[in-house]
Write a protein that holds these residues in place. Structure first.
Motif, PDB file in Angstrom:
ATOM      1  N   ALA A 141      33.500  39.700  27.852  1.00 51.11           N
ATOM      2  CA  ALA A 141      32.596  40.841  27.940  1.00 51.11           C
ATOM      3  C   ALA A 141      32.007  40.922  29.341  1.00 51.11           C
ATOM      4  CB  ALA A 141      31.487  40.709  26.896  1.00 51.11           C
ATOM      5  N   ASP A 142      31.691  42.150  29.757  1.00 50.99           N
ATOM      6  CA  ASP A 142      31.068  42.430  31.061  1.00 50.99           C
ATOM      7  C   ASP A 142      31.983  42.084  32.230  1.00 50.99           C
ATOM      8  OD1 ASP A 142      28.847  43.072  29.529  1.00 50.99           O
ATOM      9  OD2 ASP A 142      27.943  41.086  29.765  1.00 50.99           O
ATOM     10  N   GLN A 143      33.307  42.064  31.996  1.00 52.14           N
ATOM     11  CA  GLN A 143      34.247  41.770  33.082  1.00 52.14           C
ATOM     12  C   GLN A 143      35.198  42.942  33.277  1.00 52.14           C
ATOM     13  OE1 GLN A 143      36.269  38.002  32.789  1.00 52.14           O
ATOM     14  NE2 GLN A 143      34.463  36.934  31.987  1.00 52.14           N
ATOM     15  N   VAL A 144      35.581  43.149  34.529  1.00 58.17           N
ATOM     16  CA  VAL A 144      36.570  44.164  34.893  1.00 58.17           C
ATOM     17  C   VAL A 144      37.642  43.473  35.718  1.00 58.17           C
ATOM     18  CG1 VAL A 144      37.013  46.355  36.059  1.00 58.17           C
ATOM     19  CG2 VAL A 144      34.817  45.971  34.918  1.00 58.17           C
ATOM     20  N   GLY A 145      38.905  43.638  35.332  1.00 58.59           N
ATOM     21  CA  GLY A 145      39.999  42.968  36.016  1.00 58.59           C
ATOM     22  C   GLY A 145      40.966  43.924  36.676  1.00 58.59           C
ATOM     23  N   VAL A 146      41.558  43.484  37.790  1.00 53.95           N
ATOM     24  CA  VAL A 146      42.592  44.249  38.497  1.00 53.95           C
ATOM     25  C   VAL A 146      43.732  43.296  38.816  1.00 53.95           C
ATOM     26  CG1 VAL A 146      43.163  45.637  40.519  1.00 53.95           C
ATOM     27  CG2 VAL A 146      40.883  45.804  39.511  1.00 53.95           C
ATOM     28  N   VAL A 147      44.936  43.622  38.377  1.00 54.01           N
ATOM     29  CA  VAL A 147      46.114  42.794  38.634  1.00 54.01           C
ATOM     30  C   VAL A 147      46.680  43.134  40.005  1.00 54.01           C
ATOM     31  CG1 VAL A 147      48.438  42.221  37.855  1.00 54.01           C
ATOM     32  CG2 VAL A 147      46.633  42.637  36.188  1.00 54.01           C
ATOM     33  N   THR A 148      47.071  42.119  40.744  1.00 60.18           N
ATOM     34  CA  THR A 148      47.692  42.317  42.052  1.00 60.18           C
ATOM     35  C   THR A 148      49.096  41.728  42.061  1.00 60.18           C
ATOM     36  OG1 THR A 148      46.724  40.255  42.891  1.00 60.18           O
ATOM     37  CG2 THR A 148      45.452  42.289  43.210  1.00 60.18           C
ATOM     38  N   ALA A 149      49.829  42.029  43.111  1.00 60.35           N
ATOM     39  CA  ALA A 149      51.230  41.596  43.176  1.00 60.35           C
ATOM     40  C   ALA A 149      51.347  40.090  43.358  1.00 60.35           C
ATOM     41  CB  ALA A 149      51.942  42.327  44.311  1.00 60.35           C
ATOM     42  N   ASN A 150      50.429  39.477  44.114  1.00 56.41           N
ATOM     43  CA  ASN A 150      50.494  38.037  44.360  1.00 56.41           C
ATOM     44  C   ASN A 150      49.111  37.530  44.734  1.00 56.41           C
ATOM     45  OD1 ASN A 150      50.211  38.605  47.275  1.00 56.41           O
ATOM     46  ND2 ASN A 150      52.345  39.324  47.089  1.00 56.41           N
ATOM     47  N   ALA A 151      49.029  36.225  44.979  1.00 57.64           N
ATOM     48  CA  ALA A 151      47.736  35.613  45.272  1.00 57.64           C
ATOM     49  C   ALA A 151      47.169  36.095  46.605  1.00 57.64           C
ATOM     50  CB  ALA A 151      47.879  34.091  45.276  1.00 57.64           C
ATOM     51  N   ALA A 152      48.052  36.327  47.590  1.00 57.50           N
ATOM     52  CA  ALA A 152      47.569  36.807  48.887  1.00 57.50           C
ATOM     53  C   ALA A 152      46.941  38.186  48.751  1.00 57.50           C
ATOM     54  CB  ALA A 152      48.713  36.831  49.890  1.00 57.50           C
TER      55      ALA A 152
END
Length: 671
Positions: A449-460
């Motif tokens: 709860a109370d979190q917003v996530g964004v997926v990226t292509a890689n760690a960099a």
């Protein structure tokens, strides 16, 4: 020569007096309720299927690269914890024309935004920073028609994009590391999808499960309607049989009378269903309210239900006259002991053994097999119930210490089938209560709860995106702590994917603002929250909870109505016996107490058994689904049984004034 059956049946029905008219009105009312509920169940099942079909176009079916004329990327974002389905479309240059999506007049041009009516209202109601800024800025929104929506309450947006826009890129179809059914991207040449939205895909299955469990109480109600006035009819037709009428004529007259009453009641229920369609469409289920046309079953189904209810009532009425046709003198003298045989117990044990062997091996059964086993169980218990009532009457009769208990015991053993018909509705409803209370699924998992996530292509990219996220959130006025995740963080909101998580404080409005601010990140991937991650589990739990609540309420209401009708009919049918008992000096409260006891005694034994069996069936279902049991189900079960029992007793005591009325002046009415 003209048959005398119809004129004689009409004459007998007209001359049956006020009490005969009361029985006919009660039977017609029961038929109306049964017809209405059956049509409601069919409408919900067909409507759920229609709604699922209206969402298939949003899940793109990929075609070969040479055949594709456009790119479709469908994803889901959340606002106020409600899902918003976003369909991004881009026409491929140098290809043929792509047909318009359902609900739109033409394929959307670049920069055009079409929204559902409810989403349009929400866009104007909420601040732009919470929702509107997630979509391209336009001077006005186009509207999606009903053909593209499953419900008038759905939140759907269709956006025209350029072929190179990140919203339709390969990354836009990879929202998370698993196939969640909420995001998909593919090249398309049309919108003839085959997979329903995750928000509507299971609706029809859960509705059918509730309908199967509810259909038996409806059948019990209709059967009770067919047997209303059975004793009065038996005495009257037995006299005709002794006067020379043939068995065929006796059965034909009964069938004509019952069919007329049943058809009138079933038609009334069908008319009530038709008139109430606009109101029924406002009842929310799943994604929201219904379009009225989705709940219209059509004339064939309407006629089939009317005929089915009429036939059920007619068959129920005719079967009560078996003794009249074979032994009219015994009926006239009321000399039928109505004993049951031990073969009922043996058949019941055999059926339970078969069900145990079929479900106890841990294998998963197909839906049709589960429905067949459920129908087999209902049929076996219908045979077994009268045998238990008969034995209970004999046992209680030996131990009775009060007059009311002794009278109740005699009724249990003298006519166990009639007593079983009174309590069968709640007994079978107990199975429904036990099943749904225990099968309330509980999918345990980490809460984000109370979190917003964004997926990226890689760690960099994640480290670079984190810096951008902090800037965007600060500009939007959102207080948040931004962290970077990697593939080892399986318990995080991103579930082991590289990306960024913002821990937002300030409530739901701030979370929605954070999602909107971070929409610019992610290379076409929309930010998502806990609702996105747990959507598939939450949908199952919500649908099962809704259907279980509706089924429990309707089951107990139908059971109470069936018990009340049967109790009223029994008072009318036994008025001669009650009059004789009053002449013998039996107090009215003793007669009424006997009526209550002859219901409570079998109810405690039989309803307890079916409730335990329902709980067992639910545990088998949970075992097959690999889920746990919600511990609050036990409390819900106790409440359901208590309320159902009180409703049953209230329905039976409702006929107390009728008992007082038919026993007034016993010297004149007892004969």
């Amino acid at each position: 020569m003209r048959s005398p059956v119809v004129p004689l049946a009409w004459h007998l029905a007209r001359s049956s007096g006020r009490r005969g008219l009361q029985s006919q009105l009660l039977a017609a009312g029961a038929a109306a309720v049964g017809s209405f509920l059956l049509l409601l169940m069919i409408a919900a099942a067909l409507g759920a299927g229609a709604r699922a079909d209206h969402t298939k176009w949003r899940t793109p079916d990929a075609v070969s690269a040479g055949e594709a004329t456009a790119v479709q990327a469908t994803t889901t974002t959340y606002v106020r914890q409600e899902p918003v389905t976003v369909v991004n479309l881009a026409r491929l240059p140098g290809r043929g024309q792509t047909p318009a999506p359902p609900g739109l007049s033409h394929f959307p041009k670049q920069g055009q935004v079409y929204v559902s009516p409810t989403l349009a209202e929400l866009l104007h109601k909420l601040p732009a920073a919470q929702l509107a800024d997630r979509f391209p800025k336009v001077s006005s929104y186009g509207m999606i028609g009903a053909a593209g929506l499953a419900s008038p309450d759905e939140l759907v947006a269709v956006i025209g994009r350029a072929p190179g826009d990140v919203a339709v890129s390969e990354a836009a179809g990879e929202q998370n590391y698993y196939d969640d059914g909420l995001t998909k991207r593919a090249g398309v040449s049309g919108f003839s999808g085959t997979k329903a939205s995750v928000f509507t895909g299971i609706d029809q299955g859960t509705v059918l499960l509730g309908a199967v469990l509810l259909v038996m109480p409806v059948v019990v109600l209709a059967s009770a309607a067919g047997r209303l006035g059975a004793a009065r009819r038996e005495q009257r037709l037995a006299a005709l049989r002794l006067a020379g009428a043939t068995p065929r004529q006796i059965l034909a007259m009964t069938a004509v009378e019952a069919a007329g009453v049943g058809a009138a009641g079933a038609m009334a229920g069908a008319l009530a269903y038709t008139a109430l369609l606009p109101a029924l469409a406002e009842v929310p289920y799943g994604v929201g309210a219904w379009y009225t046309g989705q709940l219209w079953v059509g004339l064939p189904w309407l006629a089939a239900v009317v005929l089915a209810i009429t036939a059920l009532i007619t068959v129920s009425a005719v079967t009560t006259l078996r003794q009249v046709a074979t032994s009219p003198l015994g009926v006239a003298q009321q000399a039928d002991p109505r004993r049951t045989r031990v073969i009922r117990l043996l058949l019941f044990v055999a059926v339970l053994g078969y069900i145990w062997a079929t479900t106890g091996d841990g294998g998963q059964l197909k839906p049709r097999q589960l429905v067949a086993l459920l129908a087999l169980f209902y049929g076996a218990f219908w045979l077994f119930g009268p045998w238990v009532v008969d034995r209970l009457g004999r046992i209680v009769g030996r131990c009775a210490k009060r007059p009311a208990t002794l009278l109740a015991a005699r009724r249990l053993s003298d006519d166990p089938r009639a007593v079983w018909r009174t309590v069968s509705g709640l007994v079978l409803a107990g199975f429904v209560a036990g099943f749904f209370s225990v099968s309330t699924l509980d999918f345990d998992g980490p809460s984000h709860a109370d979190q917003v996530g964004v997926v990226t292509a890689n760690a960099a990219d994640a480290r670079h995106t984190a810096a951008q996220a902090r800037t965007l959130l600060r500009q939007a006025g959102v207080t948040a702590t931004v962290t970077v995740t990697d593939e080892d963080d399986y318990d995080s909101l991103l579930g082991g994917a590289d990306g960024v998580i913002a821990h937002v404080s300030g409530g739901q409005a701030r979370i929605d603002t954070g999602v909107t601010a971070l929409t610019r990140l992610g290379s076409g991937r929309y930010p998502f929250t806990q609702e996105y991650v747990s959507a598939s589990d939450d949908i199952v739990v919500a649908r099962v909870a809704t259907v279980s609540t509706a089924t429990l309420v309707l089951s107990f209401l139908v059971a109470a109505a069936s018990a009340g009708l049967t109790a009223a009919a029994n008072v009318l049918d036994r008025r001669r016996m009650y009059g004789l008992l009053r002449l013998a000096g039996t107090p009215l409260h003793v007669l009424d107490g006997a009526r209550i006891r002859e219901t409570v005694i079998p109810l405690v034994v039989l309803a307890g058994g079916t409730t335990a069996m329902g709980a067992f069936g639910a545990m088998q279902l949970n075992k097959a689904a690999g889920t746990t049991i919600n511990t609050s189900g036990a409390v819900q079960l106790v409440i359901c049984l208590a309320v159902g029992t009180l409703a049953m007793l209230a329905a039976i005591t409702g006929s107390r004034p009728l008992l007082r009325k038919v026993t007034e002046g016993p010297a004149q009415t007892a004969d």
